[in-house]
Design a protein around this motif. Sequence first.
Motif, PDB file in Angstrom:
ATOM      1  N   ASP A  81       0.811  -1.221   0.000  1.00 31.38           N
ATOM      2  CA  ASP A  81       0.000   0.000   0.000  1.00 31.38           C
ATOM      3  C   ASP A  81       0.844   1.271   0.000  1.00 31.38           C
ATOM      4  N   ALA A  82       2.158   1.129  -0.300  1.00 26.37           N
ATOM      5  CA  ALA A  82       3.059   2.291  -0.212  1.00 26.37           C
ATOM      6  C   ALA A  82       2.559   3.480  -1.031  1.00 26.37           C
ATOM      7  N   ASP A  83       1.904   3.216  -2.165  1.00 23.03           N
ATOM      8  CA  ASP A  83       1.419   4.313  -3.022  1.00 23.03           C
ATOM      9  C   ASP A  83       0.356   5.145  -2.329  1.00 23.03           C
ATOM     10  N   SER A  84      -0.293   4.541  -1.338  1.00 29.02           N
ATOM     11  CA  SER A  84      -1.422   5.244  -0.719  1.00 29.02           C
ATOM     12  C   SER A  84      -1.010   5.949   0.576  1.00 29.02           C
ATOM     13  N   VAL A  85       0.309   6.086   0.770  1.00 30.23           N
ATOM     14  CA  VAL A  85       0.802   6.692   2.013  1.00 30.23           C
ATOM     15  C   VAL A  85       1.291   8.111   1.747  1.00 30.23           C
ATOM     16  N   LYS A  86       0.941   9.014   2.645  1.00 32.60           N
ATOM     17  CA  LYS A  86       1.456  10.383   2.553  1.00 32.60           C
ATOM     18  C   LYS A  86       2.122  10.712   3.878  1.00 32.60           C
ATOM     19  N   VAL A  87       3.391  11.138   3.802  1.00 30.35           N
ATOM     20  CA  VAL A  87       4.119  11.532   5.020  1.00 30.35           C
ATOM     21  C   VAL A  87       3.925  13.040   5.210  1.00 30.35           C
ATOM     22  N   ILE A 108       4.885  11.437  10.949  1.00 32.35           N
ATOM     23  CA  ILE A 108       3.426  11.271  10.949  1.00 32.35           C
ATOM     24  C   ILE A 108       3.016  11.065   9.500  1.00 32.35           C
ATOM     25  N   ALA A 109       2.287   9.984   9.254  1.00 35.51           N
ATOM     26  CA  ALA A 109       1.852   9.680   7.891  1.00 35.51           C
ATOM     27  C   ALA A 109       0.399   9.244   7.927  1.00 35.51           C
ATOM     28  N   THR A 110      -0.233   9.253   6.762  1.00 39.95           N
ATOM     29  CA  THR A 110      -1.575   8.685   6.653  1.00 39.95           C
ATOM     30  C   THR A 110      -1.579   7.711   5.488  1.00 39.95           C
ATOM     31  N   PRO A 129     -11.371   1.415   7.317  1.00 44.67           N
ATOM     32  CA  PRO A 129     -11.215   2.815   7.720  1.00 44.67           C
ATOM     33  C   PRO A 129     -11.177   3.745   6.508  1.00 44.67           C
ATOM     34  N   ASP A 130     -11.606   4.992   6.712  1.00 48.26           N
ATOM     35  CA  ASP A 130     -11.441   6.010   5.670  1.00 48.26           C
ATOM     36  C   ASP A 130      -9.941   6.187   5.412  1.00 48.26           C
ATOM     37  N   PHE A 131      -9.195   6.244   6.511  1.00 50.97           N
ATOM     38  CA  PHE A 131      -7.732   6.290   6.419  1.00 50.97           C
ATOM     39  C   PHE A 131      -7.175   5.894   7.777  1.00 50.97           C
ATOM     40  N   THR A 132      -5.888   5.560   7.797  1.00 48.11           N
ATOM     41  CA  THR A 132      -5.215   5.243   9.055  1.00 48.11           C
ATOM     42  C   THR A 132      -4.045   6.202   9.218  1.00 48.11           C
ATOM     43  N   ALA A 133      -3.995   6.868  10.363  1.00 45.95           N
ATOM     44  CA  ALA A 133      -2.843   7.723  10.654  1.00 45.95           C
ATOM     45  C   ALA A 133      -1.780   6.868  11.336  1.00 45.95           C
ATOM     46  N   LEU A 134      -0.521   7.143  11.033  1.00 46.78           N
ATOM     47  CA  LEU A 134       0.594   6.407  11.632  1.00 46.78           C
ATOM     48  C   LEU A 134       1.534   7.404  12.283  1.00 46.78           C
ATOM     49  N   ILE A 135       1.861   7.162  13.523  1.00 45.49           N
ATOM     50  CA  ILE A 135       2.955   7.915  14.142  1.00 45.49           C
ATOM     51  C   ILE A 135       4.064   6.897  14.351  1.00 45.49           C
TER      52      ILE A 135
END
Length: 202
Positions: A81-87, A108-110, A129-135
């Motif tokens: 899913d790397a393409d769908s990640v935004k840092v 912090i990424a989503t 989920p609509d999106f997942t936030a990652l810290i």
Amino acid sequence: MPHGYRKTPLFGGALLCDLPEHFADVSTIRKVPDNQEVYLDKDGFTSIIFDITERVDAPGTGLERDGRALTIHLEDLVGEDADSVKVWNTTETEFSHLPTSIPTYTLIATQTPQPVPSSAEAPARRSAPDFTALILTLVRLEKESTDVLITINVPHIRGEYDEDEVDLALGKQGELIGDAVEYAAKIWASFDVKDWGLFDQV
């Protein structure tokens, strides 16, 4: 609402850290790999994962090298899913109980899942989920050839959060991410290595 925390031994007490009281140790419910500790919010969907991994050897020096290592770990975490990640941002982080010579960073990424085809099962569509936030916090232990990853996953499921409160582009984190940032700050302030021998076993 202020959260209560409790000093929590990790990896058999080799590490100590303050975690939110309302998080439960997942290993009491299901098997967790030996190099991981996973805690889950009993009242929600957020999880905190401690992962002891082999040090990623990235090219370059200093900040450049460590930044690449952080990116590699992030790509490992999200897999295909790397393409769908935004840092959104990456910062150097200070841990109160670690020597200042140890590099530590947080990003912090989503990650936004691909849209589910409308023919898919309705429940699958509802619970995704609509999106997942990652810290994601990375502790680079060069001498021990170890990277410690601390990931706080914050799934945002429709109906479980206020969509108007979240717009990271505008700096609006919303309650769930705001809580997770607080958990992360508490971890940076309390994370303590009681037994460095832990890292010899990776």
